[in-house]
Design an enzyme around this catalytic site. Structure first.
Site, mmCIF file in Angstrom:
data_model
loop_
_atom_site.group_PDB
_atom_site.id
_atom_site.type_symbol
_atom_site.label_atom_id
_atom_site.label_comp_id
_atom_site.label_asym_id
_atom_site.label_seq_id
_atom_site.Cartn_x
_atom_site.Cartn_y
_atom_site.Cartn_z
ATOM 1 N N ARG A 1 121.451 6.428 35.254
ATOM 2 C CA ARG A 1 120.964 7.924 35.308
ATOM 3 C C ARG A 1 119.819 8.122 36.474
ATOM 4 O O ARG A 1 119.947 9.203 37.023
ATOM 5 C CB ARG A 1 120.283 8.300 34.039
ATOM 6 C CG ARG A 1 119.063 7.606 33.668
ATOM 7 C CD ARG A 1 118.639 7.919 32.077
ATOM 8 N NE ARG A 1 119.782 7.005 31.207
ATOM 9 C CZ ARG A 1 119.770 6.888 29.813
ATOM 10 N NH1 ARG A 1 118.739 7.482 29.192
ATOM 11 N NH2 ARG A 1 120.419 6.010 29.317
ATOM 12 N N LYS B 1 118.572 -7.373 30.043
ATOM 13 C CA LYS B 1 119.560 -7.683 28.899
ATOM 14 C C LYS B 1 119.690 -8.988 28.366
ATOM 15 O O LYS B 1 119.503 -10.043 29.007
ATOM 16 C CB LYS B 1 121.012 -7.333 29.669
ATOM 17 C CG LYS B 1 121.247 -5.774 30.061
ATOM 18 C CD LYS B 1 122.733 -5.563 30.866
ATOM 19 C CE LYS B 1 122.936 -4.368 31.161
ATOM 20 N NZ LYS B 1 122.883 -3.352 30.374
ATOM 21 N N LYS C 1 128.700 6.596 39.591
ATOM 22 C CA LYS C 1 127.643 5.459 39.305
ATOM 23 C C LYS C 1 127.974 4.163 39.926
ATOM 24 O O LYS C 1 129.008 3.533 39.559
ATOM 25 C CB LYS C 1 127.186 5.306 37.943
ATOM 26 C CG LYS C 1 126.299 3.987 37.891
ATOM 27 C CD LYS C 1 126.220 3.947 36.159
ATOM 28 C CE LYS C 1 125.249 2.865 35.897
ATOM 29 N NZ LYS C 1 125.266 2.156 34.531
ATOM 30 N N ASP D 1 124.462 -5.382 36.756
ATOM 31 C CA ASP D 1 123.117 -4.841 36.095
ATOM 32 C C ASP D 1 122.603 -5.858 35.086
ATOM 33 O O ASP D 1 123.256 -6.352 34.185
ATOM 34 C CB ASP D 1 123.645 -3.677 35.310
ATOM 35 C CG ASP D 1 122.408 -3.032 34.459
ATOM 36 O OD1 ASP D 1 121.138 -3.263 34.944
ATOM 37 O OD2 ASP D 1 122.745 -2.200 33.777
#
Length: 512
Positions: A366, A292, A280, A285
């Site tokens: 994912r 977040k 990954k 992110d």
């Protein structure tokens, strides 16, 4: 850092520090040695300094506890070293290769703090733990990994750099040419693997403005050219032409395009199916629209730790020239919120045709892995495939910050990875992939949804990935805990740890 094996008796060597490791029992007067000790000649050359230090109150033999004794004023015979550093291994019955590795790390830190630029590490005092080749390799790894620091933006002033280590047998084994050749090979290979692990750390610790997907892909290409790996970099049009819509969706919120990097090492035994590694590569992110919280968001530069592990493993595989054929596939994207970012409620058709309902844009790892896994299976038809990802906080809750989660649909593959974990100290623990977890990610409007809710978060993520591997023997490593540390421990320094590199290389070597 240079690493070599001593060609002369240890008592004739020269270094800033001599490191020897002993169990707790070695320091107890009630447990005297019977017969000659492996270090008898060395102790005699040191004027009995080893025996006196072992018998002193300062040395307890407790694991990782060090005693450093200056040799000024002591007759050390032919030996020329500034400090004698004794480090504890703990109770003899509890010692294993990881204990040895951690103790050497502690002794390395102590020696550096005392200004040592060179070490001699005596391996024979722990010969009951493992064979000399394993001890020599583990000592080399520990010393190299312990000395790593990220200094690209802030060099460490007046820091003592460890420039060289010499691994020496305590006893007569070093005089045997066959033994010397075997030890030299073990040390050389360990240095290559440790250097690759440190390179992975360097990639992880690089700030996110310096490793957006095009930059990280270029770093991979540069490494591949230096090491002789085949390298392909797929840009956004090529990714779109393949139908990798999940990877495209995650990357859509960023002002820079995603990348897919494919590396190949064609081993001498190139016939048959390759082994595949998938990592990954979310270079930063934010969580996307499912933003977040700000606390510790800076650490999301490490969300490409799986990619770093795969790239560094491929580097080591090439430099070791393993006989097996290995491919590394790394999807790279930046998960950002913008007017064009993908949304909760979106439905995406992945490369293998599966439709995915997006419930949370922070479950993006994912998605990029889904396309990468399906691509790897379709193109390479690997005999086995392992993916690594900082995938879920749930895995950290379950296993903590030092253990990664292993999920696999193939018992033999899982057993082999667990064995490699035990040998390397990259600790993993197997978690279940029961069919009931598929029920948690079934969607009413698509084939699956990208999150199964609060419960069993690490397991539903693994079950999600299983939908994209077909019949290929496959294992998933959720490395969210050990990939990045706020505080260093043992030979794992603060920041990116390079977790998984030594594990994967060991597994590939043992299955070659």
């Amino acid at each position: 850092m240079q690493a070599r094996v001593a060609e002369a008796p240890i008592e004739e060597l020269e270094a800033d520090a001599l490191v020897l490791a002993f169990s707790e029992e070695a320091s107890r007067p009630e447990s005297p040695q019977t017969g000659p000790t492996p270090w008898e000649a060395l102790d005699e050359a040191c004027g009995g300094l080893i025996t006196r230090t072992l018998a002193s109150r300062a040395f307890t033999g407790k694991a990782n506890r060090c005693v450093a004794v200056p040799t000024d004023g002591h007759d050390t015979g032919k030996a020329r070293f500034t400090d004698l550093v004794l480090v504890g291994l703990g109770p003899a019955g509890d010692i294993d290769l990881e204990t040895w590795r951690r103790s050497i790390a502690s002794a390395t830190r102590t020696s550096r703090a005392r200004g040592a630029h060179s070490l001699v590490i005596g391996a024979g005092t722990a010969s009951a733990v493992a064979n000399l080749e394993e001890l020599a390799a583990a000592a080399t790894e520990a010393a190299r990994l312990t000395t790593y620091r990220y200094t690209a933006y802030k060099p460490i002033k007046d820091a003592t750099e460890l420039e060289a280590i010499t691994v020496a047998t305590v006893g007569d084994a070093s005089s045997d040419p066959a033994s010397l050749a075997s030890l030299t090979e073990a040390v050389d290979q360990a240095r290559i693997i440790a250097d690759a692990t440190c390179w992975a750390r360097e990639l992880i610790n690089t700030p996110p403005n310096d490793k957006r997907p095009p930059q990280l892909a270029n770093a991979a290409a540069k490494m591949a050219a230096e090491c002789g790996l085949e390298c392909e970099i797929l840009d956004e049009p090529a990714i779109e032409a393949l139908g990798m819509n999940a990877l495209l969706a995650v990357g859509r919120g960023s002002s820079v395009e995603p990348r897919l990097v494919v590396l190949q090492h064609r081993g001498r035994n190139a016939d048959g199916q390759p082994t595949a590694l998938v990592g990954k590569g979310i270079t930063f992110d934010t969580g996307g629209i499912s933003l977040k919280p700000p606390a510790k968001m800076d650490e999301m530069k490490a969300d490409m730790s799986g990619a770093a592990a795969v790239l560094a493993t491929m580097r080591a595989v090439a430099q070791l020239d393993l006989p097996t054929t290995v491919v590394g596939v790394v999807p790279m994207a930046e998960n950002m919120p913008s007017a064009d970012a993908y949304r909760p409620g979106d439905i995406i058709r992945a490369l293998n045709g599966k439709t995915i309902e997006v419930l949370n844009t922070d479950a993006e790892g994912r998605l990029v892995l889904a396309d990468a896994l399906a691509y790897t299976v379709e193109r390479f038809q690997p005999r086995a495939m392992v993916d690594l990802a900082t995938l879920t906080g749930a895995c950290v809750v379950a296993l903590g910050e030092t253990v990664a989660g292993l999920m696999s649909d193939h018992d033999h593959l899982a057993t082999d990875l667990l064995a490699a974990s035990h040998r390397t100290g990259d600790t993993i623990w197997r978690l279940p992939l029961f069919d009931v977890y598929q029920d948690l990610i079934d969607s009413k409007v698509a084939d699956i949804k990208n999150t199964g809710g609060r419960y069993a978060g690490a397991l539903t993520a693994g079950k999600f990935l299983q939908n994209f591997v077909g019949d290929t023997p496959w294992a998933h490593l959720d490395i969210a805990g050990p990939a990045y540390l706020d505080k260093g421990s043992g030979y794992r320094t603060r920041g990116g740890t390079g977790f998984g590199v030594r594990l994967l290389v060991d597994w590939l070597k043992s299955s070659s």
